[in-house]
Design an enzyme around this catalytic site. Structure first.
Site, PDB file in Angstrom:
ATOM      1  CG  LEU A   1      -1.849  -1.225   1.346  1.00  0.00           C
ATOM      2  CD1 LEU A   1      -2.757  -1.070   2.557  1.00  0.00           C
ATOM      3  CD2 LEU A   1      -2.667  -1.428   0.085  1.00  0.00           C
TER       4      LEU A   1
ATOM      5  N   GLY B   1       1.749  -9.227   6.310  1.00  0.00           N
ATOM      6  CA  GLY B   1       2.103  -8.454   7.502  1.00  0.00           C
ATOM      7  C   GLY B   1       2.112  -6.980   7.172  1.00  0.00           C
ATOM      8  N   GLY B   2       1.772  -6.135   8.153  1.00  0.00           N
ATOM      9  CA  GLY B   2       1.752  -4.694   7.895  1.00  0.00           C
ATOM     10  C   GLY B   2       0.821  -4.369   6.745  1.00  0.00           C
ATOM     11  CG  ASP B   3       2.030  -1.343   4.009  1.00  0.00           C
ATOM     12  OD1 ASP B   3       2.973  -2.120   4.263  1.00  0.00           O
ATOM     13  OD2 ASP B   3       2.199  -0.214   3.521  1.00  0.00           O
ATOM     14  CD  GLU B   4       5.795  -6.430   3.173  1.00  0.00           C
ATOM     15  OE1 GLU B   4       6.698  -6.401   2.315  1.00  0.00           O
ATOM     16  OE2 GLU B   4       5.908  -7.015   4.264  1.00  0.00           O
TER      17      GLU B   4
END
Length: 309
Positions: free
Chosen positions: A185, A225-228
């Site tokens: 993102l 994970g995170g924005d991945e």
């Protein structure tokens, strides 16, 4: 009669009858189905729980074999298991899924062993059936939790790797292509920093919903994970099939999302690599799709790149 006198036949017979009824009362109290058979596979007895399992009374069961009581496919499974037990003379434990007489399907564990009653010159098999349905449901739930991203409900990184390994093996056999799209993102940190983590979580769930909307049912969407995020596409015959999916993702992400009264943009960069065109292993596929992702970001974000060596 003196205390040293031998019991007469009537006394002995009465004691045997009492013991028989006591044994039956004891096994009837056990909630798990219990049964015992002779060496020919004919039922010698059972408890009430076994009657409930089969939908047949002890009178209907005793003296009958499995081929007389169950459908032929199931009867053959029981017959083969009994024969293997007699040959091994060891304790037998195995899981199965069975249908009870009431129509319920349950996961069970069979515990069986060979017994010998030397006084009566009888040999056979005794077994108990333990209902493990709740345990299997719990195992499945914990397994799904271990492979699922708790926030979005998508596959997590571990699940994605498992899917990718299996997809790679299938691709080698089918000779079709396998593609991996890596997504990042473009402005998620800005949303988290300015609107808070609850807004960021809702944003990620919206991303997940839109990704699921643009792929086929068989395609695998994961949050790493995170924005991945990642998308696995199987049975690909041409790179244009993959770029078409990337374009659909960017089109979906071009539409802003409203969260807590704020209109937020949803940009993304996408890196694409494909087997066999760009990679020949799972490791190289991941590496090259990741490189393609950085190439997309270098172009100014909000776009996709197919891996260029």
């Amino acid at each position: 009669m003196s205390k040293d006198a031998e019991p007469n036949d009537t006394t002995r017979y009465t004691a045997e009858i009492q013991e028989k009824y006591l044994l039956q009362a004891v096994i009837n109290a056990v909630p798990a189905p219990i049964f015992f058979k002779d060496t020919e596979g004919r039922y010698l007895g059972c408890n009430r729980a076994f009657e409930q399992y089969t939908g047949k009374t002890r009178g209907e069961l005793i003296g009958k074999g499995v081929h007389e009581l169950f459908d032929q496919e199931l009867a053959q499974v029981y017959f083969e298991a009994d024969r293997a037990l007699f040959e091994s003379r060891e304790h037998q434990v195995y899981e199965a899924q069975v249908e009870y007489a009431d129509g319920s399907v349950r996961d069970v564990m069979f515990h069986k062993a060979v017994f010998q009653a030397s006084h009566e010159n009888i040999e056979g098999i005794v077994g108990a059936i333990l209902d493990i349905t709740d345990r299997k449901k719990a195992e499945k739930m914990y397994q799904e939790m271990a492979l699922t991203d708790a926030l979005t409900g998508l596959n997590n990184r571990l699940s994605m790797m498992n899917h990718l390994e299996h997809a790679f093996d299938r691709t080698l056999r089918s000779k079709n292509g396998l593609a991996l799209l890596m997504l990042d993102l473009d402005n998620f940190k800005y949303i988290n920093d300015n609107y808070g983590h609850p807004a960021g979580d809702l944003f990620l769930r919206t991303v997940a919903d839109r990704l699921k909307h643009v792929v086929r049912k068989a395609d695998v969407v994961s949050r790493l994970g995170g924005d991945e995020f990642a998308i696995i596409l199987e049975d690909i015959t041409d790179i244009t099939q993959v770029t078409h999916v990337a374009e659909k993702v960017l089109s979906q992400f071009a539409q802003p999302v409203e969260i807590d009264g704020h209109i937020l943009s949803m940009g993304s960069s996408i890196g694409i690599a494909m087997i066999p065109t760009h990679a020949n292993s799972v490791e190289s596929l991941m590496k090259h799709s990741d490189i393609a992702l950085y190439q997309a970001k270098a172009k100014g974000k909000g776009t996709y790149c197919v891996y260029l060596p």
